[in-house]
Scaffold this active site. Structure first.
Site, PDB file in Angstrom:
ATOM      1  CG  ASN A 125      -1.256  -6.763  -4.390  1.00  0.00           C
ATOM      2  OD1 ASN A 125      -1.542  -6.949  -3.219  1.00  0.00           O
ATOM      3  ND2 ASN A 125      -1.996  -6.015  -5.195  1.00  0.00           N
ATOM      4  NE  ARG A 175      -3.733  -8.169  -8.143  1.00  0.00           N
ATOM      5  CZ  ARG A 175      -3.685  -8.986  -7.081  1.00  0.00           C
ATOM      6  NH1 ARG A 175      -3.277 -10.232  -7.237  1.00  0.00           N
ATOM      7  NH2 ARG A 175      -4.006  -8.541  -5.886  1.00  0.00           N
ATOM      8  CD  GLU A 207      -3.930  -3.128  -1.545  1.00  0.00           C
ATOM      9  OE1 GLU A 207      -3.345  -4.235  -1.645  1.00  0.00           O
ATOM     10  OE2 GLU A 207      -4.852  -2.923  -0.745  1.00  0.00           O
ATOM     11  CG  ASP A 254      -4.915  -4.945  -6.259  1.00  0.00           C
ATOM     12  OD1 ASP A 254      -4.739  -5.858  -7.085  1.00  0.00           O
ATOM     13  OD2 ASP A 254      -4.962  -5.131  -5.035  1.00  0.00           O
ATOM     14  CE  LYS A 298      -3.693  -2.524   2.269  1.00  0.00           C
ATOM     15  NZ  LYS A 298      -3.019  -3.834   2.176  1.00  0.00           N
ATOM     16  CE  LYS A 331      -6.362   0.244   0.680  1.00  0.00           C
ATOM     17  NZ  LYS A 331      -6.618  -0.430  -0.599  1.00  0.00           N
TER      18      LYS A 331
END
Length: 321
Positions: A287, A214, A285, A277, A128, A163
């Protein structure tokens, strides 16, 4: 990797995976098809002794069979640097034990193994926080401990996603509107009353119509389709683990622009398998730990994403980039 090269996979217990959906299994199946020898270990099976990265590993055979997808062979102890490549596929949480594991993998890399993804990147690129290095690709984002600043951000944008920085699978994700009477308790919970950092992002309404997509990058290059994770009617979260529906779409021009900005930097950092993302026009994000989505896209579009990854590893081991 030449045929009979040794590929070690460090992962969660293989007996607990869902083989129909598991991306790590897809990678192992691709490596097996190309003639590489598979070795298996969990975090508990690797250690350092006098600066040498060591592992107690098991030979592994895999099958594309939902009932009997793996079989172990002999166990051996070896220097991790003697492996041709190591796939680090341990799922989050990204805790201190995960960090310690990356130190062991650092030594394995220094002692001869190609580690995918590079352990330095696994430590440095919080999924993040690392979006801050590509602010032009992201919606307005605040990372802070200050609950007053979080409230101010919510007032500024009217609706926001809040979050924790360490979560996965849609855990502890909140969508708040300005004036929501729960906002203070959400900020208190996420920051532990100002003791921990959390992230707040402007809410992107495209998630309800286009999903949380994704986009998979293999050695900096995007796979031509994105996995669309469509939230259920009673949920805000576009996470398959939280009940979202899996669909797909071709990449669009904006996706390709995002990949052209982010992909080369990740590739140079040794991050060979990454999932972006994307909601609407923005990356939310990056990942890098154990991105998923291979099986769904392979099944929908006749792809072999695991094979693309193994080819990228082979190129690196042969001296190509």
């Amino acid at each position: 990797m030449a045929p009979e090269s040794r590929l070690l996979i460090v992962m969660d217990p293989i007996e607990s995976i869902k083989p129909v959906k598991d991306s790590t299994l897809a990678m192992m199946l691709a490596a097996s098809r190309r003639g590489h020898r598979l070795l298996y270990a969990e975090q508990k099976d690797i250690w350092l002794r006098d600066g040498i990265a060591m592992g107690r590993v098991r030979a592994l055979e895999v099958r594309d069979d939902a009932k009997r997808w793996y079989e172990f062979g002999a166990t051996q102890t070896l220097r991790l640097g003697e492996c041709d490549a190591i796939l680090m596929r341990k799922d989050p949480p990204f805790d201190t034990e995960y960090v310690y594991t990356t130190y062991i993998l650092d030594r394995a890399r220094d002692q001869g193994a190609l580690v995918v993804n590079d352990p330095r990147g696994l430590r440095d690129m919080n999924e993040k926080v690392y979006t801050a290095w590509f602010a032009e690709c992201c919606a307005p984002t605040l990372i802070t401990r200050d609950m007053g600043d979080m409230a101010g951000f919510l007032r500024e944008h009217g609706k926001a996603v809040c979050k924790p920085l360490h979560g996965m699978g849609g855990r502890s994700i909140f969508v708040l509107e300005d004036g929501d009477k729960n906002r203070n308790v959400v900020f208190e919970t996420l920051t532990d009353y100002g003791q921990r950092y959390a992230i707040v992002q402007r809410y992107l309404p495209e998630i309800t119509t286009a999903g949380d997509c994704r986009v998979i990058l293999v050695d900096g290059e995007p796979v031509p389709y994105a996995l669309q994770r469509m939230p259920s009617s009673g949920d805000n979260r576009g996470n398959l683990a939280a009940g979202a529906r899996a669909e797909s779409r071709p990449l669009n021009d904006r996706d390709r622009w995002l990949c052209a900005i982010i992909g080369p930097k990740l590739r140079e950092a040794g991050m060979i398998f990454v999932g972006l993302d994307v909601i609407g026009d923005y990356v939310t994000e990056i990942n890098v730990t154990s991105p998923t989505g291979i099986r769904e896209l392979d099944h929908k579009h006749g792809l072999d994403i695991g094979g693309l990854l193994i080819e990228a590893i082979e190129r690196r081991l042969s001296g190509g980039r």
